[in-house]
Design a protein around this motif. Structure first.
Motif, PDB file in Angstrom:
ATOM      1  N   ALA A   1       0.834  -1.205  -0.010  1.00 25.41           N
ATOM      2  CA  ALA A   1      -0.020   0.021   0.072  1.00 25.41           C
ATOM      3  C   ALA A   1       0.872   1.072  -0.210  1.00 25.41           C
ATOM      4  O   ALA A   1       0.448   2.225  -0.598  1.00 25.41           O
ATOM      5  N   PHE A   2       2.109   1.148   0.642  1.00 24.62           N
ATOM      6  CA  PHE A   2       3.045   2.237   0.656  1.00 24.62           C
ATOM      7  C   PHE A   2       3.710   2.413  -0.414  1.00 24.62           C
ATOM      8  O   PHE A   2       3.861   3.575  -1.210  1.00 24.62           O
ATOM      9  N   ARG A   3       4.191   1.229  -1.138  1.00 26.56           N
ATOM     10  CA  ARG A   3       5.050   1.212  -2.329  1.00 26.56           C
ATOM     11  C   ARG A   3       4.340   1.715  -3.334  1.00 26.56           C
ATOM     12  O   ARG A   3       4.971   2.239  -4.281  1.00 26.56           O
ATOM     13  N   ASN A   4       3.135   1.342  -3.627  1.00 24.80           N
ATOM     14  CA  ASN A   4       2.229   1.489  -4.800  1.00 24.80           C
ATOM     15  C   ASN A   4       1.426   2.895  -4.593  1.00 24.80           C
ATOM     16  O   ASN A   4       0.637   3.019  -5.483  1.00 24.80           O
ATOM     17  N   ASN A   5       1.552   3.760  -3.481  1.00 24.03           N
ATOM     18  CA  ASN A   5       0.726   4.960  -3.484  1.00 24.03           C
ATOM     19  C   ASN A   5       0.932   5.881  -4.643  1.00 24.03           C
ATOM     20  O   ASN A   5       2.237   5.993  -4.834  1.00 24.03           O
ATOM     21  N   ARG A   6       0.075   6.407  -5.084  1.00 23.95           N
ATOM     22  CA  ARG A   6      -0.101   7.251  -6.461  1.00 23.95           C
ATOM     23  C   ARG A   6       0.742   8.442  -6.090  1.00 23.95           C
ATOM     24  O   ARG A   6       1.182   9.373  -6.844  1.00 23.95           O
ATOM     25  N   ASN A   7       0.772   8.897  -4.772  1.00 24.95           N
ATOM     26  CA  ASN A   7       1.385  10.205  -4.441  1.00 24.95           C
ATOM     27  C   ASN A   7       2.907   9.908  -4.051  1.00 24.95           C
ATOM     28  O   ASN A   7       3.667  10.698  -3.519  1.00 24.95           O
TER      29      ASN A   7
END
Length: 285
Positions: free
Chosen positions: A154-160
């Motif tokens: 969820a952190f690795r793929n966060n769009r931000n």
């Protein structure tokens, strides 16, 4: 992988060799030469050189007193070019834009062309969400924490964050490789933090940027229309800033155009190279 000892430390690099025009590729934080893995095989007839810069994804720590600021890494690039005896170099940057400071430092004599691919520019050092990562790196143990967070999808793929750098998504094995050195080595984490927290004040960045007008050789600016990190207006401004600047925008891509649109990037790159006198060397019959 070949190595060369420079003032800050030992640098790994890849070199496809050959007699073709030299293309020197830079990369981002904390990436390495694999950022260009989809592009280089599409450039036969060119000598592609890919140093692994000490931006946090490097495999060998630098000297403790190494200058790993944006200016320092730019000077390292200049030393690398000189030590390898390279001339008429086309410098290709993506994400990290500090290689432009070779111009502002008066060290770009061996650079014949610039190709700026969706990279930092003007006062956008570091860009967008990367400012938060830089803040984390200022805290003792911050880089260690960042490497642990990057294991969480969820952190690795966060769009931000890193997830927003590619519309296609960066393969897990590539991202793992980028963060592996800092995960394993305290000295690499030290280098990572030094670079990540090195951006000078806005006034300094803009003053350095103004000096780029002195580069009177061809410049190709390639920008991504869906980029969340590099403002679209910066592509236009860079093309206007350089006396021989030209802009090409690529759709359906974010910052990592080499990841999202490698074929289209190679098409505009080779057109630019041929138009400016850097034709590929064809194999003998």
């Amino acid at each position: 992988m070949p190595q060369i000892v420079l003032s800050p430390g030992t640098i790994d690099y890849q070199d496809t060799g050959g007699d073709g025009p030299v293309l020197l590729f830079g990369h981002g934080l904390p990436m390495n030469e694999t950022q260009w893995r989809k592009v280089v095989p599409l450039l036969p007839g060119y000598r592609c050189i890919l140093p692994t810069l000490p931006l946090g994804g490097h495999r060998r720590p630098m000297a403790p007193d190494a200058d790993l600021t944006h200016r320092g890494i730019a000077l390292l690039l200049g030393e690398f070019i000189e030590r390898l005896g390279l001339d008429d170099v086309t410098l290709v940057l993506n994400d990290w834009g500090g290689g432009q400071f070779l111009v502002s430092e008066g060290k770009a004599q061996r650079v014949a062309r610039l190709v700026l691919v969706a990279c930092e520019a003007f006062d956008n050092y570091p860009p967008g969400a990367a400012k938060a990562a830089a803040a984390v790196c200022r805290v003792p143990g911050g880089v260690w924490l960042l490497t642990r967070l990057m294991r969480i999808p969820a952190f690795r793929n966060n769009r931000n964050g890193y997830g927003g750098m590619s519309l296609r998504g960066i393969p897990d094995e590539i991202m793992d490789d980028w963060f592996a050195p800092a995960t394993r080595s305290k000295a690499i984490r030290r280098d990572f933090a030094k670079f990540a927290t090195s951006a000078p004040k806005r006034e300094t960045l803009l003053a350095w940027s103004d000096r780029l007008r002195a580069f009177d050789r061809p410049v190709l600016v390639v920008w991504a229309t869906e980029d969340r990190l590099m403002p679209r207006e910066h592509g236009h401004r860079l093309a206007e800033l350089y006396p021989q600047g030209r802009l090409v925008e690529i759709t359906d891509s974010s910052t990592l155009i080499p990841e999202d649109q490698p074929e289209r990037l190679v098409e505009v790159l080779t057109d630019f190279l041929i138009q400016t006198g850097a034709e590929p060397v064809r194999p003998a019959d």
